[in-house]
Structures are given as structure tokens and as C-alpha cells.
Design a protein around this motif. Sequence first.
Motif, PDB file in Angstrom:
ATOM      1  N   PHE A  80       0.879  -1.173   0.000  1.00  0.00           N
ATOM      2  CA  PHE A  80       0.000   0.000   0.000  1.00  0.00           C
ATOM      3  C   PHE A  80       0.913   1.218   0.000  1.00  0.00           C
ATOM      4  N   PHE A  81       0.928   1.968  -1.094  1.00  0.00           N
ATOM      5  CA  PHE A  81       1.860   3.076  -1.240  1.00  0.00           C
ATOM      6  C   PHE A  81       1.348   4.313  -0.504  1.00  0.00           C
ATOM      7  N   HIS A  82       2.163   4.788   0.414  1.00  0.00           N
ATOM      8  CA  HIS A  82       1.809   5.963   1.212  1.00  0.00           C
ATOM      9  C   HIS A  82       2.772   7.091   0.867  1.00  0.00           C
ATOM     10  N   HIS A  83       2.227   8.184   0.351  1.00  0.00           N
ATOM     11  CA  HIS A  83       3.055   9.307  -0.095  1.00  0.00           C
ATOM     12  C   HIS A  83       3.153  10.402   0.957  1.00  0.00           C
ATOM     13  N   GLY A  84       2.488  10.228   2.092  1.00  0.00           N
ATOM     14  CA  GLY A  84       2.481  11.259   3.115  1.00  0.00           C
ATOM     15  C   GLY A  84       3.605  11.102   4.123  1.00  0.00           C
ATOM     16  N   PHE A  85       3.341  11.541   5.340  1.00  0.00           N
ATOM     17  CA  PHE A  85       4.364  11.565   6.389  1.00  0.00           C
ATOM     18  C   PHE A  85       4.570  10.182   6.995  1.00  0.00           C
ATOM     19  N   TRP A  86       5.822   9.874   7.264  1.00  0.00           N
ATOM     20  CA  TRP A  86       6.187   8.661   8.007  1.00  0.00           C
ATOM     21  C   TRP A  86       7.564   8.903   8.609  1.00  0.00           C
TER      22      TRP A  86
END
Length: 256
Positions: free
Chosen positions: A224-230
Motif C-alpha cells: 500500500f503506497f503511502h506518499h504522506g508523512f512517516w
Amino acid sequence: MKAVILAGGLGTRLSEETSVRPKPMVEIGGRPILWHIMKIYSHYGINDFIVCCGYKGYVIKEYFANYYLHMSDVTFDMEKNAMTVHQSVAEPWRVTLVDTGDNSGTGGRLRRVGQYLQGEDAFCMTYGDGVSDVNITELIEFHKQHGKEVTLTSVQPQARFGALGLKDSHVYAFQEKPKDEGGWINGGFFVLSPRVLEEITDDEWMFEQKPMESLVSKGQVQAFFHHGFWQAMDALRDKHQLEDLWAKGKAPWKLW
């Protein structure tokens, strides 16, 4: 749905903090990072937690045993041996704390909480040292749609140093702390079928090694591609960065 949080590691790269407490209890803005992670899940309606304890796990148990004391104003009447809690803050949480051993791998910790996952179609799992603004509802829906046994959240961490475009000694591009467009990594925030526990046969195993390699070979893993903050809190520098974001009111993971 239940959420399993791995909270038993030593945290050796954060030894300034973890000599007296487990890594998930290191504080950001006066609250353990474990609390922040639980608040993220709770924002999306997941309030049933299984915390895999290990190194100094008693600190986590004492925190939840005395949660009202940590979160509320209290009056102690010494003469009457009485305690009054003022404006108590009650989270809608059910928290199961499981001693999964000091030396277990991440796979072994998962294996040891299997009895608490019986009857579940799927469960969330993440590490006790990373925060994100990932949309948990969308993550779970993605998992249901593809029908595989593992969904992991794939993230692009910000590079620690600037990137140079070079031809011989000529600099033709400069980017300060870019995100590497090819650098997708495992950011935790999994959704798993309980069947994955069958891949773990040794408590010393790391889930990310033999079990995941086996599941990948069987075509059972989706990203699941997450482009936000991590951001993971691997070192003191990371803690300071998270503290700074929180102090400035700019913490992207604060969804509540």
C-alpha cells in the motif's frame, strides 16, 4: 479489528533513553510514542490493542495500570487513604499486554500472541517506534480488495543528506534532503491474515526475514503506497525531530 503493536525490542540506537525504559515508552510531547501510535489507530475506530512486550515490559504494564494517574488531575487524601480523580481522560481502548520474551524476534512475538487473534479475519500490526499519517481505513479496504495474506505500507523516507547530480566534477543538480523516488521501504502499518502465523516456527525468527520471504515467494504480499508523512524513531536525532514537530503544532500524525 485488532491492532498488534511490537513493543519488545531493545532500542540500542536510542540507548540514551532506553537504558531505563523500553523504546515505545520514549516520550514525544510528554506522551510515550506508543500512545501516539494507539491514538492514530483509535482515530480510525480501532481500539482493541495487543501490545507485544519484552525488554522492560513492566514499564508498559505500569503505565496502563496507572493510566488515570498519568492523564488526569488527582487529589490524595493521606488521612483518609483516599484518591479522587478529577476530569479523568478515558480512551475507548481495550489493551492486552503480552510478555513475548526479552529475546524473541518480531516473528516470535507475533507467534506468541496468536491465541489472542483466534477468530479474526485480519488484524493490523505495526512497530512501536514509528508514526505516520497513513489512512488506516483505506489501508484495510485495500487489503480486503486484493485478498492476499499480507499488506504492508510502503513509504519513501526523506534522505538524511542532500543529493548531487554529478558529471565528472560538474554539479548539474542539487536537492537538499530529497525523497528517493526509487527508495520504497517497509514502513510497518501492516494488515495481516492470521494464517501468516503458520509461517513462523521459531521464536527467534524475525518476521521480516524467513516468514516474509516465504510469503513473497507465494505471491501473498501487496504494498500500500503511502506518499504522506512517516518517520521511525531510530535514534536520538529522530526523537528530537518528532519533538520539534509536536512542539510547533505541526505533527502530521496528530489526526485526533
